[in-house]
Motif scaffolding. Structure first.
Motif, PDB file in Angstrom:
ATOM      1  N   ALA A  16       0.827  -1.206   0.000  1.00  0.00           N
ATOM      2  CA  ALA A  16       0.000   0.000   0.000  1.00  0.00           C
ATOM      3  C   ALA A  16       0.861   1.256   0.000  1.00  0.00           C
ATOM      4  CB  ALA A  16      -0.929  -0.002   1.218  1.00  0.00           C
ATOM      5  N   ARG A  17       1.913   1.257   0.804  1.00  0.00           N
ATOM      6  CA  ARG A  17       2.791   2.436   0.857  1.00  0.00           C
ATOM      7  C   ARG A  17       3.537   2.630  -0.464  1.00  0.00           C
ATOM      8  NH1 ARG A  17       2.676   4.750   5.636  1.00  0.00           N
ATOM      9  NH2 ARG A  17       2.063   3.533   7.471  1.00  0.00           N
ATOM     10  N   GLU A  18       4.028   1.539  -1.033  1.00  0.00           N
ATOM     11  CA  GLU A  18       4.757   1.637  -2.299  1.00  0.00           C
ATOM     12  C   GLU A  18       3.828   2.107  -3.412  1.00  0.00           C
ATOM     13  OE1 GLU A  18       8.215   1.536  -4.519  1.00  0.00           O
ATOM     14  OE2 GLU A  18       8.080   0.959  -2.402  1.00  0.00           O
ATOM     15  N   LEU A  19       2.607   1.583  -3.442  1.00  0.00           N
ATOM     16  CA  LEU A  19       1.636   2.005  -4.453  1.00  0.00           C
ATOM     17  C   LEU A  19       1.282   3.478  -4.294  1.00  0.00           C
ATOM     18  CD1 LEU A  19      -0.871  -0.986  -4.606  1.00  0.00           C
ATOM     19  CD2 LEU A  19       0.475  -0.108  -6.509  1.00  0.00           C
ATOM     20  N   GLY A  20       1.004   3.891  -3.063  1.00  0.00           N
ATOM     21  CA  GLY A  20       0.637   5.276  -2.829  1.00  0.00           C
ATOM     22  C   GLY A  20       1.736   6.237  -3.266  1.00  0.00           C
ATOM     23  N   GLU A  21       2.962   5.916  -2.910  1.00  0.00           N
ATOM     24  CA  GLU A  21       4.091   6.761  -3.285  1.00  0.00           C
ATOM     25  C   GLU A  21       4.267   6.796  -4.800  1.00  0.00           C
ATOM     26  OE1 GLU A  21       8.941   6.652  -2.760  1.00  0.00           O
ATOM     27  OE2 GLU A  21       7.682   5.989  -1.087  1.00  0.00           O
ATOM     28  N   ALA A  22       4.118   5.634  -5.446  1.00  0.00           N
ATOM     29  CA  ALA A  22       4.308   5.565  -6.895  1.00  0.00           C
ATOM     30  C   ALA A  22       3.230   6.351  -7.636  1.00  0.00           C
ATOM     31  CB  ALA A  22       4.306   4.110  -7.347  1.00  0.00           C
ATOM     32  N   VAL A  23       1.980   6.229  -7.196  1.00  0.00           N
ATOM     33  CA  VAL A  23       0.889   6.954  -7.854  1.00  0.00           C
ATOM     34  C   VAL A  23       1.088   8.461  -7.718  1.00  0.00           C
ATOM     35  CG1 VAL A  23      -1.581   7.462  -7.759  1.00  0.00           C
ATOM     36  CG2 VAL A  23      -0.792   5.095  -7.674  1.00  0.00           C
ATOM     37  N   LEU A  24       1.433   8.914  -6.531  1.00  0.00           N
ATOM     38  CA  LEU A  24       1.623  10.349  -6.321  1.00  0.00           C
ATOM     39  C   LEU A  24       2.792  10.873  -7.159  1.00  0.00           C
ATOM     40  CD1 LEU A  24       0.975  10.670  -2.474  1.00  0.00           C
ATOM     41  CD2 LEU A  24      -0.580  11.208  -4.365  1.00  0.00           C
ATOM     42  N   GLY A  25       3.869  10.084  -7.277  1.00  0.00           N
ATOM     43  CA  GLY A  25       4.994  10.503  -8.102  1.00  0.00           C
ATOM     44  C   GLY A  25       4.633  10.579  -9.572  1.00  0.00           C
ATOM     45  N   TRP A  26       3.857   9.619 -10.026  1.00  0.00           N
ATOM     46  CA  TRP A  26       3.390   9.594 -11.415  1.00  0.00           C
ATOM     47  C   TRP A  26       2.480  10.780 -11.692  1.00  0.00           C
ATOM     48  CZ3 TRP A  26      -1.736   8.363 -13.080  1.00  0.00           C
ATOM     49  CH2 TRP A  26      -1.870   8.082 -14.445  1.00  0.00           C
ATOM     50  N   GLU A  27       1.583  11.082 -10.761  1.00  0.00           N
ATOM     51  CA  GLU A  27       0.683  12.214 -10.940  1.00  0.00           C
ATOM     52  C   GLU A  27       1.433  13.537 -10.904  1.00  0.00           C
ATOM     53  OE1 GLU A  27      -3.635  10.747  -9.286  1.00  0.00           O
ATOM     54  OE2 GLU A  27      -2.187  11.447  -7.804  1.00  0.00           O
ATOM     55  N   ALA A  28       2.445  13.639 -10.053  1.00  0.00           N
ATOM     56  CA  ALA A  28       3.232  14.876  -9.977  1.00  0.00           C
ATOM     57  C   ALA A  28       3.921  15.171 -11.300  1.00  0.00           C
ATOM     58  CB  ALA A  28       4.262  14.775  -8.857  1.00  0.00           C
ATOM     59  N   ALA A  29       4.214  14.110 -12.064  1.00  0.00           N
ATOM     60  CA  ALA A  29       4.817  14.275 -13.386  1.00  0.00           C
ATOM     61  C   ALA A  29       3.760  14.329 -14.478  1.00  0.00           C
ATOM     62  CB  ALA A  29       5.794  13.134 -13.648  1.00  0.00           C
ATOM     63  N   ASP A  30       2.498  14.547 -14.097  1.00  0.00           N
ATOM     64  CA  ASP A  30       1.380  14.608 -15.045  1.00  0.00           C
ATOM     65  C   ASP A  30       1.248  13.311 -15.845  1.00  0.00           C
ATOM     66  OD1 ASP A  30      -0.842  16.028 -16.016  1.00  0.00           O
ATOM     67  OD2 ASP A  30       0.264  16.705 -17.785  1.00  0.00           O
ATOM     68  N   GLY A  31       1.579  12.187 -15.203  1.00  0.00           N
ATOM     69  CA  GLY A  31       1.467  10.892 -15.852  1.00  0.00           C
ATOM     70  C   GLY A  31       2.583  10.580 -16.826  1.00  0.00           C
ATOM     71  N   ASP A  32       3.625  11.392 -16.854  1.00  0.00           N
ATOM     72  CA  ASP A  32       4.762  11.165 -17.761  1.00  0.00           C
ATOM     73  C   ASP A  32       5.659  10.092 -17.148  1.00  0.00           C
ATOM     74  OD1 ASP A  32       7.178  11.241 -19.191  1.00  0.00           O
ATOM     75  OD2 ASP A  32       6.932  13.364 -19.669  1.00  0.00           O
ATOM     76  N   ALA A  33       5.583   8.875 -17.699  1.00  0.00           N
ATOM     77  CA  ALA A  33       6.320   7.747 -17.121  1.00  0.00           C
ATOM     78  C   ALA A  33       7.824   7.915 -17.241  1.00  0.00           C
ATOM     79  CB  ALA A  33       5.879   6.446 -17.791  1.00  0.00           C
ATOM     80  N   VAL A  34       8.273   8.638 -18.250  1.00  0.00           N
ATOM     81  CA  VAL A  34       9.710   8.879 -18.400  1.00  0.00           C
ATOM     82  C   VAL A  34      10.179   9.860 -17.334  1.00  0.00           C
ATOM     83  CG1 VAL A  34      11.506   9.778 -19.926  1.00  0.00           C
ATOM     84  CG2 VAL A  34       9.668   8.368 -20.868  1.00  0.00           C
ATOM     85  N   ALA A  35       9.454  10.955 -17.162  1.00  0.00           N
ATOM     86  CA  ALA A  35       9.860  11.998 -16.225  1.00  0.00           C
ATOM     87  C   ALA A  35       9.888  11.513 -14.780  1.00  0.00           C
ATOM     88  CB  ALA A  35       8.929  13.200 -16.357  1.00  0.00           C
ATOM     89  N   CYS A  36       8.945  10.644 -14.403  1.00  0.00           N
ATOM     90  CA  CYS A  36       8.888  10.192 -13.008  1.00  0.00           C
ATOM     91  C   CYS A  36       9.723   8.942 -12.748  1.00  0.00           C
ATOM     92  CB  CYS A  36       7.446   9.949 -12.571  1.00  0.00           C
ATOM     93  SG  CYS A  36       6.654   8.506 -13.336  1.00  0.00           S
ATOM     94  N   GLY A  37      10.351   8.415 -13.776  1.00  0.00           N
ATOM     95  CA  GLY A  37      11.213   7.243 -13.602  1.00  0.00           C
ATOM     96  C   GLY A  37      10.515   5.914 -13.744  1.00  0.00           C
ATOM     97  N   LEU A  38       9.202   5.930 -13.976  1.00  0.00           N
ATOM     98  CA  LEU A  38       8.464   4.674 -14.079  1.00  0.00           C
ATOM     99  C   LEU A  38       8.886   3.875 -15.302  1.00  0.00           C
ATOM    100  CD1 LEU A  38       6.230   2.662 -13.346  1.00  0.00           C
ATOM    101  CD2 LEU A  38       4.582   4.212 -14.439  1.00  0.00           C
TER     102      LEU A  38
END
Length: 292
Positions: A206-228
């Motif tokens: 849950a913690r890993e998912l929450g952190e990952a979603v917030l990071g992805w959203e902070a990058a406006d869903g840009d998977a390259v910019a957020c490192g995803l």
């Protein structure tokens, strides 16, 4: 083994989740979730949340529904599955993504990366991602993921869009025994994991998912910019392997050469043509007569 009266404490190897403590830790003011619910049994947590998605007030962004016993879990292509009560973590996360809709296809890969990281760091097992929605472990403890016996599926993921929401389902085998597993499956127990405490694993996921979603959203869903995008390519076992991709009415064989910036699998066919695959059932063709 379960007691005659069906008590959840009858199988001491499979105690019930500690719901109140989990809710305090995960859905409190400093937790990663906005809501956490644990139910004794349901047919499908994904179906339940998809039906509830229209009620944004009751089920806000980052709501998690967990079932102690999922009786008809939903998989790809309409498949259903179930696990013994309290042997797995069966859950669905409701998201109302703050990112452009065309970037939502990255969400199942985001969830897969989160599960792989938790299994490596918390459960101490060698996990990897099979594009697009499976998590694999070595088929036998002590072997490598590319060892002689191949890899077994420990978790599956399924993302479904419902209106303005995305429901991401995760089924993770924890204490499932060898005789209870489907062909090609494994569990944390069978893999010799450092922990099979479902509370511990659930908190970490849950913690890993929450952190990952917030990071992805902070990058406006840009998977390259957020490192995803980079993390997915690093953890994806499919890359470099000969594969067969089955889609409705057609199949494609070739070598999985990469994942593009939209999350699609790039498959080079024997003719030398590269095709970008957005969705499909992938089989790893390890060698003649062996697949995973």
């Amino acid at each position: 083994m379960p007691s005659a009266d069906g008590s959840p404490w009858g199988d001491l190897d499979r105690p019930p989740l500690r719901t109140a403590a989990l809710r305090r830790a995960l859905a409190g003011p400093t937790g990663p979730l906005s809501r956490l619910e644990v139910v004794a049994a349901t047919a499908s947590t994904n179906a339940d949340l998809a039906s509830a998605a229209s009620d944004a007030a009751a089920w806000p962004h980052l709501s998690l529904l967990v079932a102690e016993h999922q009786q008809a879990g939903r998989g790809r292509l309409g498949r259903t599955w179930q696990t013994p009560p309290r042997a797995a973590l069966t859950m669905s996360l409701l998201l109302r993504p703050q990112a452009p809709r065309e970037r939502w296809p990255w969400l199942p890969l985001l969830a897969g990366v989160a599960v792989v990281r938790v299994l490596r760091e918390v459960a101490g097992v060698q996990a990897g991602l099979k594009w697009p929605n499976d998590v694999l472990l070595p088929a036998r403890p002590g072997e490598e993921l590319d060892g002689p016996h191949g890899a077994g599926k420990v978790a599956g993921l399924l993302a479904e869009v419902s209106g303005d929401a995305v429901v991401v389902g995760i089924g993770l085998n924890v204490t499932t025994r060898a005789e209870e597993l489907p062909p090609g499956g494994t569990s944390l127990r069978e893999a010799g994991a450092a922990t099979t405490d479902r509370d511990t694993v659930l908190r970490a996921v849950a913690r890993e998912l929450g952190e990952a979603v917030l990071g992805w959203e902070a990058a406006d869903g840009d998977a390259v910019a957020c490192g995803l995008a980079a993390a997915t390519r690093e953890l994806c076992l499919t890359l470099g392997l000969p594969v067969r991709v089955e889609r409705p009415g057609t199949a494609l064989e070739g070598v999985a050469e990469g994942i593009d910036d939209e999350g699609r699998l790039l498959v080079r066919t024997p003719s030398g043509r590269t095709e970008a695959v957005a969705a499909g059932d992938v089989t790893h063709l390890r060698d003649a007569g062996t697949a995973s």
